[in-house]
Scaffold this active site. Structure first.
Site, short mmCIF file in Angstrom:
data_model
loop_
_atom_site.label_atom_id
_atom_site.label_comp_id
_atom_site.label_asym_id
_atom_site.label_seq_id
_atom_site.Cartn_x
_atom_site.Cartn_y
_atom_site.Cartn_z
N ARG A 1 3.00 -9.91 -1.01
CA ARG A 1 3.42 -8.62 -1.52
C ARG A 1 3.07 -7.58 -0.47
NH1 ARG A 1 1.15 -5.19 -6.71
NH2 ARG A 1 -0.31 -4.40 -5.17
N TYR B 1 -1.23 3.80 -5.07
CA TYR B 1 -1.44 2.48 -5.65
C TYR B 1 -1.26 1.35 -4.63
CZ TYR B 1 -0.25 -1.89 -7.84
OH TYR B 1 -0.21 -3.22 -8.15
N ASP C 1 5.90 -3.84 -5.18
CA ASP C 1 5.69 -3.32 -6.53
C ASP C 1 5.95 -1.82 -6.56
OD1 ASP C 1 4.85 -2.75 -9.09
OD2 ASP C 1 2.94 -3.84 -8.93
N HIS D 1 5.68 -0.10 -9.26
CA HIS D 1 4.66 0.38 -10.21
C HIS D 1 5.15 1.54 -11.07
CE1 HIS D 1 0.24 0.34 -11.24
NE2 HIS D 1 0.51 -0.93 -11.06
N GLU E 1 9.42 -5.05 -7.95
CA GLU E 1 8.77 -5.12 -9.26
C GLU E 1 8.66 -3.75 -9.91
OE1 GLU E 1 4.85 -6.76 -8.85
OE2 GLU E 1 4.20 -5.96 -10.77
N GLU F 1 4.90 -6.64 -16.67
CA GLU F 1 3.46 -6.91 -16.71
C GLU F 1 2.77 -6.11 -17.81
OE1 GLU F 1 2.21 -5.78 -12.72
OE2 GLU F 1 1.39 -3.92 -13.47
N ARG G 1 7.32 -10.88 -15.69
CA ARG G 1 5.97 -10.59 -15.17
C ARG G 1 4.87 -10.72 -16.22
NH1 ARG G 1 3.44 -10.66 -11.30
NH2 ARG G 1 2.61 -8.58 -11.01
N GLU H 1 1.38 -14.71 -9.03
CA GLU H 1 0.54 -13.72 -8.33
C GLU H 1 -0.90 -14.24 -8.28
OE1 GLU H 1 0.22 -9.99 -10.41
OE2 GLU H 1 -0.39 -8.91 -8.61
N TRP I 1 1.62 6.20 -12.51
CA TRP I 1 0.74 5.72 -11.42
C TRP I 1 1.23 4.39 -10.89
CZ3 TRP I 1 -2.79 1.42 -11.69
CH2 TRP I 1 -3.57 1.28 -10.51
O1 KDG Z 1 -4.56 -3.26 -14.66
C1 KDG Z 1 -3.47 -2.82 -13.91
C2 KDG Z 1 -3.18 -3.82 -12.81
O2 KDG Z 1 -3.17 -5.10 -13.35
C3 KDG Z 1 -1.88 -3.55 -12.13
O3 KDG Z 1 -1.90 -2.27 -11.58
C4 KDG Z 1 -1.65 -4.59 -11.03
O4 KDG Z 1 0.63 -3.92 -10.86
C5 KDG Z 1 -0.22 -4.75 -10.69
C6 KDG Z 1 0.18 -6.04 -10.10
O5 KDG Z 1 1.37 -6.20 -9.88
O6 KDG Z 1 -0.67 -6.87 -9.89
MG MG Z 2 2.61 -4.80 -10.84
#
Ligand code: KDG
Ligand code: MG
Length: 412
Positions: free
Chosen positions: A147, A159, A220, A222, A246, A272, A293, A349, A412
């Site tokens: 990643r 992030y 990601d 995010h 992602e 996720e 995810r 992951e 975030w």
């Molecule tokens: O608790 C939040 C994390 O698990 C997250 O920010 C991690 O986005 C994430 C990832 O893809 O691992």
């Molecule tokens: Mg993620």
């Protein structure tokens, strides 16, 4: 095989973890991960106050029935706290069933569909040279997929970028190092989507030029883009052949993925932060994404995530189970057993836990030639060292949050 004891163990070796430990009258024990990053104690209370008393005297062999009992009898459905608690019960029961049968859980799920699980690691850098070093380091560690997260000019903290933690005193840089996040208030980071959208394609171009076309690269987003911004990014990243993009938009607005999909062939991963099969149902049916995810820990356990993945398989959608360090070694083991057994495994992951965490949780998984394997110990293959766990009490910690330059709170 009645349950006689249900204990909730909270420990914070490198970060906070919540573990449910069940014991049966025959002396079998089972572990389940109930960690919900930044809101851990809500799940502790849910388990201690509302679930543990109901588990005593229940037949540990009735996994499906127990899942349905906790899901339906709560009346208040879904939500990350409820589903993390149910997940922990479900994992612990699979662990017990495996130990009682003398088999690893993946055998109970149908046996291995492959030799091991392709896993991706987290490379990052605040600039391109730092990112290249991190990718090289991951390749040396044996990762066959990475990643890629990068700093953006003009932004101080975003992030996914590793930094050295206060606690390691300048040791290995990690972006997930929770001690840096410990405290009474969440850390504030900054964000500017236009700068990010301009910068990211240049980074992927540089990475492909340096590391070639073969290596699977992931990124990601995010949840930080609007649908049209995500569509633009997906399109601009097409020349660099990503394995996936992602969480390109916030997950609540599922319709937005239709717009993204109309504009780009970059594969999409999502979910996720989803917690039930219902969150995925329409997206799967409409084929709006490519990788699920969901984490075993947040989706209600092995039982529930397997059903979601079986449905996804009908549309050639694959697994990409969430596996950051806030999934405990128990949750990671559950993901590995499930990933080994299902046909539509995509990628796993794998962020690697710290040494203290590995001392608290003794694990049987292997990591060889870029592939993970859960090992062949009966059950999930993880045991909890209670004495070690007791050395690390819970510490208040929050995930960070974003503000734009004008002070507006942003995803975030
Ligand atoms: O608790 C939040 C994390 O698990 C997250 O920010 C991690 O986005 C994430 C990832 O893809 O691992
Ligand atoms: Mg993620």
């Amino acid at each position: 095989m009645n349950i006689v004891k249900a204990e909730v163990v909270v420990t914070s070796p490198d970060r906070n973890f919540v573990t449910l430990k069940l014991t049966t009258e025959e002396g079998f024990t089972g572990l389940g991960d109930a960690t919900l990053n930044g809101r851990e104690l809500a799940v502790v209370s849910y388990l201690q106050d509302h679930v543990a008393p109901l588990l005593i005297g229940k037949d540990a062999s009735r996994i499906e029935d127990t899942w349905q009992f906790f899901y339906r009898s709560a009346y208040w459905r879904r939500g990350p706290v409820t589903m993390a608690a149910i997940a922990a019960v479900d994992m612990a029961l699979w662990d017990i069933k495996g130990k009682a049968a003398g088999m690893p859980v993946y055998q109970l799920l149908g046996g291995a569909s492959r030799q091991g699980l392709l896993a991706y690691g987290h490379a990052s850098g605040s600039d391109i040279p730092e990112l290249f070093d991190s990718i090289r380091k991951h390749l040396e560690l044996g990762f066959r997929a990475v990643r890629v997260q990068t700093g953006v000019p003009g932004l101080n903290a975003i992030y996914g970028i590793a930094s050295q933690s206060k606690e390691t005193g300048g040791g290995e840089a990690r972006y997930d190092h929770e001690p840096a996040r410990r405290g009474a208030q969440p850390v504030q980071e900054d964000w500017d989507t236009r700068s990010y959208l301009r910068h990211l394609p240049r980074v992927f171009e540089a990475v492909r030029n340096e590391f070639g076309p073969e290596i699977p690269l992931l990124h990601d987003g995010h949840h930080r883009m609007t649908p049209i911004q995500a569509a633009q990014l997906g399109k601009n990243l097409e020349p660099y052949d990503l394995f996936w993009l992602e969480d390109c938009t916030p997950a609540e607005n599922q319709e937005s993925l239709k717009l993204v999909r109309q504009h780009t062939t970059t594969p999409l991963a999502i979910g996720e932060i989803f917690n039930t099969a219902w969150d995925f149902k329409d997206l799967i049916r409409d084929q709006l994404f490519d990788y699920v995810r969901g984490a075993v820990t947040h989706m209600g356990g092995i039982t529930a995530l397997k059903k979601t993945l079986d449905y996804a398989a009908m549309y050639q959608i694959k697994s990409g189970m969430h596996g950051p360090t806030d999934i405990s070694p128990v949750g990671m083991a559950a993901a590995m057993h499930l990933g080994l057994a299902i046909h539509n495994f995509g990628i796993q992951e794998y962020m690697q836990h710290g040494d203290r965490t590995n001392q608290v949780f003794e694990q049987s998984f292997t990591w060889q030639d870029g592939l993970l394997h859960p090992g062949d110990k009966p059950g999930l293959g993880v045991s909890l060292n209670i004495d070690e766990a007791g050395k690390y009490p819970y510490q208040q910690a929050y995930l960070p949050f974003n503000r734009l330059a004008d002070g507006t709170v942003h995803d975030w």
